[in-house]
Design a protein around this motif. Structure first.
Motif, mmCIF file in Angstrom:
data_model
loop_
_atom_site.group_PDB
_atom_site.id
_atom_site.type_symbol
_atom_site.label_atom_id
_atom_site.label_comp_id
_atom_site.label_asym_id
_atom_site.label_seq_id
_atom_site.Cartn_x
_atom_site.Cartn_y
_atom_site.Cartn_z
ATOM 1 N N UNK A 292 -15.190 6.059 -3.558
ATOM 2 C CA UNK A 292 -14.171 5.596 -4.503
ATOM 3 C C UNK A 292 -13.701 4.182 -4.208
ATOM 4 N N UNK A 293 -14.012 3.672 -3.040
ATOM 5 C CA UNK A 293 -13.680 2.270 -2.736
ATOM 6 C C UNK A 293 -14.662 1.360 -3.476
ATOM 7 N N UNK A 294 -15.925 1.752 -3.480
ATOM 8 C CA UNK A 294 -16.956 0.955 -4.137
ATOM 9 C C UNK A 294 -17.158 1.343 -5.599
ATOM 10 N N UNK A 295 -16.410 2.347 -6.077
ATOM 11 C CA UNK A 295 -16.643 2.866 -7.438
ATOM 12 C C UNK A 295 -18.111 3.231 -7.632
ATOM 13 N N UNK A 296 -18.636 3.975 -6.675
ATOM 14 C CA UNK A 296 -20.049 4.305 -6.689
ATOM 15 C C UNK A 296 -20.265 5.808 -6.579
ATOM 16 N N UNK A 297 -21.339 6.246 -7.192
ATOM 17 C CA UNK A 297 -21.743 7.646 -7.184
ATOM 18 C C UNK A 297 -23.192 7.700 -6.740
ATOM 19 N N UNK A 298 -23.528 8.724 -5.954
ATOM 20 C CA UNK A 298 -24.874 8.821 -5.425
ATOM 21 C C UNK A 298 -25.437 10.220 -5.655
ATOM 22 N N UNK B 74 -30.479 8.237 -5.925
ATOM 23 C CA UNK B 74 -29.983 7.506 -7.077
ATOM 24 C C UNK B 74 -28.594 6.971 -6.783
ATOM 25 N N UNK B 75 -28.293 5.824 -7.399
ATOM 26 C CA UNK B 75 -26.974 5.227 -7.261
ATOM 27 C C UNK B 75 -26.408 4.924 -8.642
ATOM 28 N N UNK B 76 -25.102 4.893 -8.716
ATOM 29 C CA UNK B 76 -24.432 4.559 -9.970
ATOM 30 C C UNK B 76 -23.195 3.742 -9.632
ATOM 31 N N UNK B 77 -23.028 2.656 -10.335
ATOM 32 C CA UNK B 77 -21.803 1.879 -10.189
ATOM 33 C C UNK B 77 -21.021 1.958 -11.489
ATOM 34 N N UNK B 78 -19.716 2.057 -11.344
ATOM 35 C CA UNK B 78 -18.843 2.209 -12.494
ATOM 36 C C UNK B 78 -17.847 1.067 -12.549
ATOM 37 N N UNK B 79 -17.595 0.596 -13.753
ATOM 38 C CA UNK B 79 -16.570 -0.421 -13.945
ATOM 39 C C UNK B 79 -15.853 -0.147 -15.266
ATOM 40 N N UNK C 88 -21.379 2.128 -16.903
ATOM 41 C CA UNK C 88 -21.907 3.063 -15.920
ATOM 42 C C UNK C 88 -23.383 2.743 -15.756
ATOM 43 N N UNK C 89 -23.738 2.213 -14.611
ATOM 44 C CA UNK C 89 -25.095 1.727 -14.387
ATOM 45 C C UNK C 89 -25.780 2.553 -13.317
ATOM 46 N N UNK C 90 -26.751 3.324 -13.745
ATOM 47 C CA UNK C 90 -27.532 4.139 -12.816
ATOM 48 C C UNK C 90 -28.779 3.388 -12.390
ATOM 49 N N UNK C 91 -29.202 3.588 -11.150
ATOM 50 C CA UNK C 91 -30.398 2.942 -10.639
ATOM 51 C C UNK C 91 -31.023 3.800 -9.554
ATOM 52 N N UNK C 92 -32.239 3.418 -9.157
ATOM 53 C CA UNK C 92 -32.901 4.092 -8.058
ATOM 54 C C UNK C 92 -34.018 5.027 -8.448
#
Length: 121
Positions: free
Chosen positions: A72-78, A19-24, A3-7
């Protein structure tokens, strides 16, 4: 789980930031997801969450100023943050928000480094 948060960054009071977060490594679309923050000396707290179906919930301290969304397509949270205040200064993390039968909240246990937000007055 990653879980990578940035911004994050340094902003002045009243300004906005996203802020953005990508999940894998997780079935992202299966979890209620949330933004947590931890200020120095404080416990980590959930400031915003969004269900699989898009229902949102906010801590009183950020209600009306922060907006959470997910892709949910990009597995991203904002997290769109407006009207930032010095008390918003904290490290921000993304993680699942999992409600236990006894009412407590738990998470996936893998936090990443978070992203630092500093709001100057």
């Amino acid at each position: 789980v990653q879980l990578q948060a940035s911004g994050g960054g340094l902003v002045q009071a009243g300004e906005s930031l996203r802020l953005s977060c990508t999940a894998s490594g997780i079935p992202f679309s299966a979890y209620r997801m949330g933004w947590y923050r931890q200020a120095p000396g404080n416990q980590r707290e959930v400031v915003a969450s969004i269900s699989v179906g898009g229902v949102t919930d906010y801590a009183d301290s950020v209600k009306g100023r922060f907006t959470i969304s997910r892709d949910s397509v990009k597995n991203a949270l904002y997290l769109q943050m407006r009207g930032l205040q010095p008390e918003d200064t904290a490290v921000y993390y993304c993680n699942a928000v999992i409600s236990l039968p006894d009412g407590r909240i738990t998470d996936l246990g893998s936090w990443g480094q978070g992203t630092q937000l500093t709001v100057s007055s």
